[in-house]
Scaffold this active site. Structure first.
Site: not given
Ligand SMILES: NC(=O)c1ccc[n+]([C@@H]2O[C@H](COP(=O)([O-])OP(=O)(O)OC[C@H]3O[C@@H](n4cnc5c(N)ncnc54)[C@H](OP(=O)(O)O)[C@@H]3O)[C@@H](O)[C@H]2O)c1
Length: 315
Positions: A51, A113, A80
């Site tokens: 990240y 990861h 990770k």
């Molecule tokens: N292990 C892996 O391979 C892997 C892969 C993907 C993700 N992850 C982890 O999982 C975490 C979450 O997944 P993600 O980042 O893909 O997506 P997510 O949490 O599903 O969505 C994040 C997005 O939603 C927006 N958001 C957050 N809260 C909101 C709300 N209450 N209302 C409207 N929009 C909202 C955020 O915008 P703003 O930030 O602009 O508020 C951001 O654009 C990652 O950050 C990472 O730590 C791990």
């Protein structure tokens, strides 16, 4: 750890059911986001070397420790191991880099990861001239043995897997002296992963749901699909509880017994996403939301023909 509900790992350590995601949180905004999250009550951060922002996460931790808001033992930190560091002799060094970036002596959970390994020693995403990621022949079962050693060294309390399929989990279980404590996978109503979750649970492995809000920063799962956060069904269920679609999605994970790690850098959303402990979805709600399943995977990595690509199997 504060008042956040916890799940217990198979090794007795506990993990708060909600954590702040940090993928795509830019250096310059992630320090403030982590500080806002800790002030809001979050006691779990989901980080990763890839990240590119672990130093900025570390700055927020340093400040909150210095202010006396939290002590190290009050917060659960996941990181990770990246795919270019799967070779067993590289694992300890990779974790030490993460520890130094975060400013910590240990983390709580270190995950492989992805099951695929990439060419070591250069870019984190080593592309060939055809634009394909260059694989490395390292087998993740050998990586796992090195992951066990970093537990022995006290550099992490627990170890686990991310983006592994059933067969890959089985191969790790066969050789493991220390069993995986947690499996982190994409989970939301468009990809509810019922079979893999049930399977991991049958092995005593907890499951963490990533992209629980449908990762609106990425393209939608299928052309023509509305984005998950705009799905009318979630709005309708939200009206019943006076909660937003995001809060319904977070509860959808928690009420299925999962750990959930929504990402936001927006203070009001960070607070909103944590404000989910005054209601609960019914079994009927969970079933109805589960009907949105459409194999809508959002997150994938590498070439489907390369060794250890995880998403060719049914689950
Ligand atoms: N292990 C892996 O391979 C892997 C892969 C993907 C993700 N992850 C982890 O999982 C975490 C979450 O997944 P993600 O980042 O893909 O997506 P997510 O949490 O599903 O969505 C994040 C997005 O939603 C927006 N958001 C957050 N809260 C909101 C709300 N209450 N209302 C409207 N929009 C909202 C955020 O915008 P703003 O930030 O602009 O508020 C951001 O654009 C990652 O950050 C990472 O730590 C791990």
């Amino acid at each position: 750890m504060a008042n956040v509900p916890q799940l217990v790992f198979n090794n007795g350590h506990t993990c708060p059911v909600i954590g702040l995601g940090t993928w795509n949180s830019q250096p310059g905004e992630v320090t403030q986001a982590v500080k806002d999250a800790i002030d809001a009550g979050y006691r779990h951060l989901d980080c990763a070397h890839i990240y590119g922002n672990e130093k900025e996460v570390g700055l927020a931790l340093k400040e909150k420790f210095a202010e006396g808001v939290i002590k190290r033992k009050d917060i659960f930190i996941t990181s990770k191991l990246w795919c270019t560091h799967h070779r067993p002799d590289l694992v300890e060094g990779a974790l030490r880099t993460t520890l130094s970036d975060l400013g910590l002596d240990y983390i709580d959970l270190y995950l492989i990861h992805w099951p695929q390994a990439f060419k070591e020693g250069g870019e984190l995403l080593p592309y060939d001239s055809q634009g394909k990621l260059i694989p490395s022949p390292v087998d993740y079962v050998d990586t796992w043995k090195a992951m066990e050693k970093v537990v022995d060294l006290g550099l992490t309390k627990s170890i686990g897997l991310s983006n592994f399929n059933k067969k890959q989990i089985d191969r790790v279980m066969e050789i493991a002296r220390i069993k995986p404590a947690s499996l982190q996978i994409e989970v939301h109503p468009y990809l509810n992963h019922e079979k893999l979750i049930d399977y991991a649970r049958s092995l005593g492995i907890t499951v963490t749901a990533y992209s629980p809000l449908g990762s609106p920063d990425r393209p939608g799962p299928k052309p023509g699909y509305s984005h998950l956060l705009e799905d009318p069904l979630l709005k309708t269920i939200g009206e019943k509880y006076n909660k937003s679609p995001a809060q319904i999605l977070i509860r959808y994970a928690i009420d299925r017994g999962l750990i959930v790690i929504p990402k936001s850098v927006t203070k009001s959303r960070i607070i909103q996403n944590f404000n989910v402990f005054d209601f609960q979805l019914t079994a009927e709600d969970i079933k109805t939301i589960g009907s949105l399943e459409c194999n809508g995977r959002l997150c994938s990595l590498g070439d489907i023909n390369q060794p250890f690509y995880p998403f060719n199997d049914e689950f």
